[in-house]
Write an enzyme that holds these catalytic residues in place. Structure first.
Site, PDB file in Angstrom:
ATOM      1  N   ASP A 175     -12.164   9.076   4.826  1.00  5.49           N
ATOM      2  CA  ASP A 175     -11.878   9.221   3.388  1.00  5.49           C
ATOM      3  C   ASP A 175     -13.168   9.069   2.576  1.00  5.49           C
ATOM      4  O   ASP A 175     -14.259   8.991   3.124  1.00  5.49           O
ATOM      5  CB  ASP A 175     -10.849   8.171   2.952  1.00  5.49           C
ATOM      6  CG  ASP A 175      -9.517   8.336   3.689  1.00  5.49           C
ATOM      7  OD1 ASP A 175      -9.271   9.437   4.209  1.00  5.49           O
ATOM      8  OD2 ASP A 175      -8.744   7.372   3.728  1.00  5.49           O
TER       9      ASP A 175
ATOM     10  N   ARG B 275       1.299   4.779   0.870  1.00  2.72           N
ATOM     11  CA  ARG B 275       0.642   5.735   1.772  1.00  2.72           C
ATOM     12  C   ARG B 275       1.531   6.956   1.899  1.00  2.72           C
ATOM     13  O   ARG B 275       2.673   6.872   2.333  1.00  2.72           O
ATOM     14  CB  ARG B 275       0.424   5.092   3.139  1.00  2.72           C
ATOM     15  CG  ARG B 275      -0.260   5.973   4.156  1.00  2.72           C
ATOM     16  CD  ARG B 275      -0.661   5.149   5.373  1.00  2.72           C
ATOM     17  NE  ARG B 275      -1.298   5.961   6.389  1.00  2.72           N
ATOM     18  CZ  ARG B 275      -0.635   6.611   7.345  1.00  2.72           C
ATOM     19  NH1 ARG B 275       0.673   6.533   7.415  1.00  2.72           N
ATOM     20  NH2 ARG B 275      -1.295   7.335   8.228  1.00  2.72           N
TER      21      ARG B 275
ATOM     22  N   GLN C  20       0.865  -1.188   0.000  1.00  2.11           N
ATOM     23  CA  GLN C  20       0.000   0.000   0.000  1.00  2.11           C
ATOM     24  C   GLN C  20       0.900   1.236   0.000  1.00  2.11           C
ATOM     25  O   GLN C  20       1.748   1.380   0.883  1.00  2.11           O
ATOM     26  CB  GLN C  20      -0.885   0.028   1.254  1.00  2.11           C
ATOM     27  CG  GLN C  20      -1.792   1.255   1.280  1.00  2.11           C
ATOM     28  CD  GLN C  20      -2.435   1.490   2.652  1.00  2.11           C
ATOM     29  OE1 GLN C  20      -2.296   2.561   3.241  1.00  2.11           O
ATOM     30  NE2 GLN C  20      -3.147   0.489   3.157  1.00  2.11           N
TER      31      GLN C  20
ATOM     32  N   CYS D 276      -1.262 -16.833  45.615  1.00  2.00           N
ATOM     33  CA  CYS D 276      -0.029 -16.559  44.867  1.00  2.00           C
ATOM     34  C   CYS D 276       0.776 -17.827  44.654  1.00  2.00           C
ATOM     35  O   CYS D 276       1.329 -18.068  43.580  1.00  2.00           O
ATOM     36  CB  CYS D 276       0.807 -15.521  45.601  1.00  2.00           C
ATOM     37  SG  CYS D 276      -0.103 -13.997  45.910  1.00  2.00           S
TER      38      CYS D 276
ATOM     39  N   ASP E 201      -6.114   6.219   0.425  1.00  2.00           N
ATOM     40  CA  ASP E 201      -6.950   7.417   0.418  1.00  2.00           C
ATOM     41  C   ASP E 201      -7.240   7.972  -0.994  1.00  2.00           C
ATOM     42  O   ASP E 201      -8.391   8.244  -1.337  1.00  2.00           O
ATOM     43  CB  ASP E 201      -6.266   8.465   1.321  1.00  2.00           C
ATOM     44  CG  ASP E 201      -7.024   9.768   1.450  1.00  2.00           C
ATOM     45  OD1 ASP E 201      -8.090   9.858   0.848  1.00  2.00           O
ATOM     46  OD2 ASP E 201      -6.535  10.676   2.137  1.00  2.00           O
TER      47      ASP E 201
HETATM   48  N1  3NM Z   1      -2.925   2.847  10.288  1.00  2.00           N
HETATM   49  P1  3NM Z   1       3.493   0.333  12.401  1.00  2.00           P
HETATM   50  S1  3NM Z   1      -1.915   2.248  12.512  1.00  2.00           S
HETATM   51  C1  3NM Z   1      -0.980   3.351   8.849  1.00  2.00           C
HETATM   52  O1  3NM Z   1      -4.812   2.026  13.170  1.00  2.00           O
HETATM   53  C2  3NM Z   1      -1.565   2.944  10.110  1.00  2.00           C
HETATM   54  O2  3NM Z   1      -5.520   2.466  11.193  1.00  2.00           O
HETATM   55  C3  3NM Z   1      -3.238   2.483  11.520  1.00  2.00           C
HETATM   56  O3  3NM Z   1       2.539   1.355  11.671  1.00  2.00           O
HETATM   57  C4  3NM Z   1      -4.631   2.324  12.008  1.00  2.00           C
HETATM   58  O4  3NM Z   1       3.347  -0.968  11.704  1.00  2.00           O
HETATM   59  C5  3NM Z   1      -0.864   2.630  11.258  1.00  2.00           C
HETATM   60  O5  3NM Z   1       4.860   0.922  12.232  1.00  2.00           O
HETATM   61  C6  3NM Z   1       0.615   2.626  11.408  1.00  2.00           C
HETATM   62  O6  3NM Z   1       3.079   0.300  13.829  1.00  2.00           O
HETATM   63  C7  3NM Z   1       1.163   1.254  11.621  1.00  2.00           C
END
Ligand code: 3NM
Length: 519
Positions: A91, A41, A39, A438, A72
């Protein structure tokens, strides 16, 4: 269009992640390592630059027969003939995107709740990006951190829909948690089809090696995995048959139990371990677990006396034991008592895998996320659930976490998500001295270590040894109360161990009060 979603790469060109390298090179390396979807981005570039970059990336992904998805920007996807788009909740909506895109374009939607997931499927999304799984520095403006529990709730809801939809989890997924994320998502009707990552590949020094290792981990079970056996007719009786031999096995193998215990009960828990023939080691120092985890024993996390460093130490130790595939037991002492403890529960539950979670009703409710309000102190407090509700809670938590849960009380409920047992043994004096709950965690650790194929069976055997020893101790005429009960209890644990080692099972004959519960 059927898409292999197993290792879904999302690009990020920010310097902290791309580190000044060329995005196309990094993407090509990751494709060599086994990425199955890319993807593109890009949040800050001009449209012209985006189209130029997307075209270059498309040439590369086509050479590896991997789809290119544009985040997007439907216009950019159309301009470069990309295979699809990925749409966030803010979006363009799916219907509008469909009108603009070719008929076979792939449409993915980010969802964080059951409602969003159902809506996206109704609108015709091909796959869902479910997140945010774990908090991540890559995207700080995420709306909700849903963890493995929230993800499973969404997956369960999707399983009931008529139309199949692909699923990937996103947010904070890396080499150390990818197997757990996938493993815990499975076991019920619908599991994840894959994971989406940014930094675990793009920020890696060697993106090809990182992708290849992730891909290998995605297709193999984690070291701690176990598949609960299908219940047989007369399951309880069959399990009980082997309890004495498991007691003997602990005495013979002398399993190591590493306790990150609380200071109130450390001495007592160590003595209980010695009495049953296990070998205790107390170490609150997370880094020491790197060595200790390789000795083949169990780790007990008991958060009875937390301090500001406890959670980070626990997390290091849990990861080390998870990686080695050795059992980890969680005793969430006083889970609901304070904000600090509530937060520790959340961090620990998202930070690693527990083979067994053991707690009283209030603690298990807090871990499940269904607390009855603020717990007063660390003792169990009044029960508000009836027996069936307790059994259901233990079963549901075990099913969600894909582990074993022991909910202790007058009657204990033990489940692996599949089978549920009520155990009526024990004595009220166990509730009158510190350290019994425990040290039961320590005992469970010893049994889980020597019996790996059926975790529930291991815990059941340890629990019965423990509670029958308590009954025997309380029955001694010289035991007048909690004070004299304490040494007698250690003696009786020892006596059971000695008897079992001689092949004398009279201590167990007719004693177990175990009932299988059908919910
Ligand atoms: N979207 P990493 S989290 C692009 O929650 C993206 O929708 C997210 O990055 C969402 O793999 C995210 O480095 C970033 O944690 C993920």
């Amino acid at each position: 269009m059927a898409v292999n979603l197993s290792l879904y790469l999302v690009t990020d060109s920010t310097p902290a992640i791309l580190k000044g390298r060329d995005l196309c090179n990094v993407v090509e390396e990751s494709l060599k390592g086994g990425v199955t979807v890319v993807q593109y981005r890009e949040k800050h570039s001009d449209t012209g630059v985006m189209i130029e970059n997307a075209k270059k990336l498309h040439e590369i992904t086509k050479a590896y027969s991997v789809p290119l998805i544009i985040n997007d920007r439907v216009d950019v996807a159309v301009a470069v003939g990309a295979e699809g788009v990925h749409l966030g909740q803010d979006d363009m909506n799916v219907d509008d995107a469909k009108n603009l895109l070719p008929e076979n374009a792939i449409i993915g939607v980010t969802v964080a709740s059951v409602e969003e997931a159902k809506r996206a499927v109704e609108q015709g999304a091909d796959y869902l990006g479910i997140g945010t799984m774990f908090a991540t520095p890559t995207k700080k403006d995420t709306k909700s951190i849903i963890g493995t529990a929230g993800t499973k709730e969404i997956l369960n809801a999707l399983a009931d829909l008529d139309r199949p939809v692909g699923t990937v989890s996103i947010g904070g997924i890396n080499q150390s948690n990818v197997q757990r994320v996938i493993y815990q998502s499975q076991g019920t009707k619908k599991g994840l089809d894959g994971v989406a990552v940014v930094s675990a590949i793009i920020a890696a020094e060697d993106p090809k090696a990182a992708a290849s290792e992730l891909s290998k981990r995605i297709s193999t079970l984690p070291p701690f995995a176990s598949i609960p056996p299908t219940p047989r007719e007369n399951e309880a009786a069959l399990l009980l048959n082997d309890v004495p031999s498991l007691v003997t096995k602990v005495a013979k193998d002398r399993p190591l139990v590493h306790s990150m215990i609380n200071f109130v009960v450390a001495n007592f828990a160590a003595n209980v371990a010695l009495s049953i023939g296990a070998s205790p080691i107390m170490s609150p120092y997370g880094e020491e677990a790197n060595d200790l985890s390789t000795f083949g024993g169990a780790l007990l996390i008991n958060m009875g006396t937390l301090n500001s460093e406890s959670v980070s130490n626990y997390l290091k130790a849990i990861l080390a034991y998870n990686e080695a595939g050795n059992p980890v037991i969680y005793d969430p002492v006083g889970a609901g008592a304070t904000k600090i403890r509530k937060s520790a529960v959340k961090q620990l539950m998202s930070g690693g895998y527990f083979d067994l979670i053991k707690g009283n009703e209030g603690e298990i409710r807090e871990v499940f996320g269904n607390s009855a309000g603020r717990q007063r102190g660390v003792d169990s407090g009044p029960s508000t659930l009836n027996n069936r509700e307790k059994a259901t809670l233990a079963r549901d938590l075990a099913r969600r976490e894909r582990n074993c849960v022991l909910l202790t009380g007058d009657v204990d409920y033990l489940s692996d998500g599949n089978r549920v047992f009520a155990v009526g043994n024990g004595h009220e004096f166990l509730g009158q001295i510190t350290g019994t709950g425990c040290s039961l965690g320590t005992v469970a650790g010893a049994f889980l270590t020597v019996h790996r194929t059926d975790k529930l069976h291991a815990v059941l055997a340890g629990l019965l040894m423990f509670e029958i020893a308590a009954e025997n101790a309380a029955a001694k005429e010289y035991v007048r109360g909690p004070g004299s009960f304490t040494p007698a209890f250690l003696d009786e644990l020892y006596a059971i161990r000695q008897a079992a080692s001689r092949g004398d099972n009279s201590w167990f004959a007719g004693r177990a009060k175990v009932q299988e519960i059908h919910l």
